[in-house]
Design an enzyme around this catalytic site. Structure first.
Site, PDB file in Angstrom:
ATOM      1  N   LYS A  38       0.953  -1.174  -0.083  1.00 14.79           N
ATOM      2  CA  LYS A  38       0.113   0.014   0.059  1.00 14.79           C
ATOM      3  C   LYS A  38       0.719   1.147  -0.171  1.00 14.79           C
ATOM      4  O   LYS A  38       1.794   1.175   0.945  1.00 14.79           O
ATOM      5  CB  LYS A  38      -0.935  -0.080   1.190  1.00 14.79           C
ATOM      6  CG  LYS A  38      -1.933   0.999   1.222  1.00 14.79           C
ATOM      7  CD  LYS A  38      -2.916   0.963   2.553  1.00 14.79           C
ATOM      8  CE  LYS A  38      -2.308   1.762   3.534  1.00 14.79           C
ATOM      9  NZ  LYS A  38      -2.403   3.144   3.442  1.00 14.79           N
ATOM     10  N   LYS A  71      -8.005   7.314  -1.374  1.00 16.23           N
ATOM     11  CA  LYS A  71      -8.980   7.835  -0.942  1.00 16.23           C
ATOM     12  C   LYS A  71      -9.655   8.989  -1.820  1.00 16.23           C
ATOM     13  O   LYS A  71      -9.924  10.017  -1.262  1.00 16.23           O
ATOM     14  CB  LYS A  71      -8.819   8.453   0.503  1.00 16.23           C
ATOM     15  CG  LYS A  71      -8.293   7.472   1.570  1.00 16.23           C
ATOM     16  CD  LYS A  71      -8.089   7.897   2.926  1.00 16.23           C
ATOM     17  CE  LYS A  71      -7.616   6.900   3.792  1.00 16.23           C
ATOM     18  NZ  LYS A  71      -5.962   6.670   3.933  1.00 16.23           N
ATOM     19  N   ASP A  74     -13.967  12.738  -4.823  1.00 24.25           N
ATOM     20  CA  ASP A  74     -14.905  14.115  -5.654  1.00 24.25           C
ATOM     21  C   ASP A  74     -16.123  13.184  -6.376  1.00 24.25           C
ATOM     22  O   ASP A  74     -15.909  11.784  -6.525  1.00 24.25           O
ATOM     23  CB  ASP A  74     -13.690  14.402  -6.579  1.00 24.25           C
ATOM     24  CG  ASP A  74     -14.193  15.803  -6.697  1.00 24.25           C
ATOM     25  OD1 ASP A  74     -15.301  16.245  -7.212  1.00 24.25           O
ATOM     26  OD2 ASP A  74     -13.286  16.753  -6.535  1.00 24.25           O
TER      27      ASP A  74
HETATM   28  P1  5BU Z   1       0.310   2.721  10.725  1.00 21.06           P
HETATM   29  O1  5BU Z   1       1.534   3.424  10.604  1.00 21.06           O
HETATM   30  O2  5BU Z   1       0.088   1.143  10.893  1.00 21.06           O
HETATM   31  O3  5BU Z   1      -0.741   3.214  11.754  1.00 21.06           O
HETATM   32  O4  5BU Z   1      -0.322   3.166   9.292  1.00 21.06           O
HETATM   33  C1  5BU Z   1      -1.777   2.877   9.001  1.00 21.06           C
HETATM   34  C2  5BU Z   1      -1.819   3.423   7.410  1.00 21.06           C
HETATM   35  O5  5BU Z   1      -3.219   2.810   6.986  1.00 21.06           O
HETATM   36  C3  5BU Z   1      -1.678   4.678   6.917  1.00 21.06           C
HETATM   37  O6  5BU Z   1      -0.864   4.623   5.664  1.00 21.06           O
HETATM   38  C4  5BU Z   1      -2.986   5.279   6.688  1.00 21.06           C
HETATM   39  O7  5BU Z   1      -3.289   6.211   5.564  1.00 21.06           O
HETATM   40  C5  5BU Z   1      -3.931   3.928   6.358  1.00 21.06           C
HETATM   41  N1  5BU Z   1      -5.210   3.950   7.102  1.00 21.06           N
HETATM   42  C6  5BU Z   1      -5.481   4.143   8.471  1.00 21.06           C
HETATM   43  O8  5BU Z   1      -4.503   4.037   9.267  1.00 21.06           O
HETATM   44  N2  5BU Z   1      -6.777   4.028   8.875  1.00 21.06           N
HETATM   45  C7  5BU Z   1      -7.663   4.100   8.142  1.00 21.06           C
HETATM   46  O9  5BU Z   1      -9.119   4.209   8.627  1.00 21.06           O
HETATM   47  C8  5BU Z   1      -7.632   4.192   6.659  1.00 21.06           C
HETATM   48  C9  5BU Z   1      -6.342   4.085   6.034  1.00 21.06           C
HETATM   49 BR1  5BU Z   1      -8.748   4.009   5.270  1.00 21.06          BR
END
Ligand code: 5BU
Length: 242
Positions: A38, A71, A74
């Protein structure tokens, strides 16, 4: 899921790093233990079409689908255009995320973006989020699921990985026909920065998640390969249990 089965890992790496060199190094370190990659391409400081190809190649060499967490939100036509532009997401991303907030046509807009370059991809709609105080609840979540159920372009939904209860209620509504991938997962931290919430990866999988999205739990550690392996083992044994 083929990649996940081969690697025995339900881990999607959230590669939140700001240079392509760091991204390639991380992918090569953890590639054997993750099932998809991702990205947030708009946080990369040295982005160029050529430098990004290095990231794409690294991902492909580890049999990873590229999942751009754009995400989109639009109207359909603008989302279609935003699949192109500087980052040209339509040309390399296999999967993208979208909000349901602007209406159901956003999904067709994104699919039309892929169509322009003769590619097909999958959309994950945000049915829930992991961050505290988010507005993706109740009727909004239900409408999101209905939109996804009606579209062959929607591969699945993002669910709140920090709450097994949220995941199991989402799974109940979604049924078995679509995937649920869940961010907000960490083996040790209880709370993240700036409103992020965390749950345990095993609990997320047991509650019905098909893959956990892990960022800082892997890239923020001293030994990302060992961390990725630990997340892979936790998710795979939870799936076997389920
Ligand atoms: P983390 O470092 O494990 O907290 O990162 C989480 C990733 O998942 C980060 O890239 C966010 O943009 C993504 N994310 C999230 O944390 N929560 C959500 O609800 C969504 C995406 Br949709």
């Amino acid at each position: 899921m083929e990649t996940a089965s081969e690697k025995e890992s339900l881990v999607v790496l959230a590669a939140d790093l700001s240079t392509t060199g760091e991204l390639v190094r991380l992918i090569d370190l953890v590639g054997p233990h993750i099932a998809a990659l991702k990205t947030h391409v708009d946080m990369v400081e040295d982005f160029s079409g050529d430098s990004w190809q290095e990231v794409v190649k690294a991902a492909q060499s580890h049999d990873l689908m590229l999942f751009e967490d754009r995400k989109f939100a639009d109207i359909g036509k603008v989302s279609q255009t935003q699949m192109g532009g500087v980052y040209d997401i339509r040309s390399w991303a296999d999967i993208v995320t979208a909000h349901r907030v602007s209406g159901p046509d956003i999904v067709d807009g994104i699919a039309a973006g892929w169509d322009e370059v003769q590619r097909i991809g999958g959309v994950f709609l945000l049915a829930q989020m992991s961050s505290r105080g988010n507005l993706l609840t109740g009727g909004y979540t239900d409408e999101t699921i209905a939109t996804g159920a009606a579209s062959p372009h929607v591969l699945g939904y993002i669910g709140n990985g920090s709450s097994p209860d949220d995941i199991s209620s989402l799974r109940e509504k979604v049924g078995e026909g679509k995937m649920i991938w869940t961010p907000g997962v960490n083996l040790s931290a209880e709370e993240g920065a700036l409103g992020q919430r965390y749950g345990h990866p095993s609990d997320a999988i047991k509650a019905g998640s098909d893959a956990v999205i892990v960022g800082s739990g892997i890239h923020g550690t001293a030994d990302p390969a060992a961390a990725a392996r630990a997340y892979a083992e936790a998710t795979w044994s939870a799936l076997s249990g389920r």
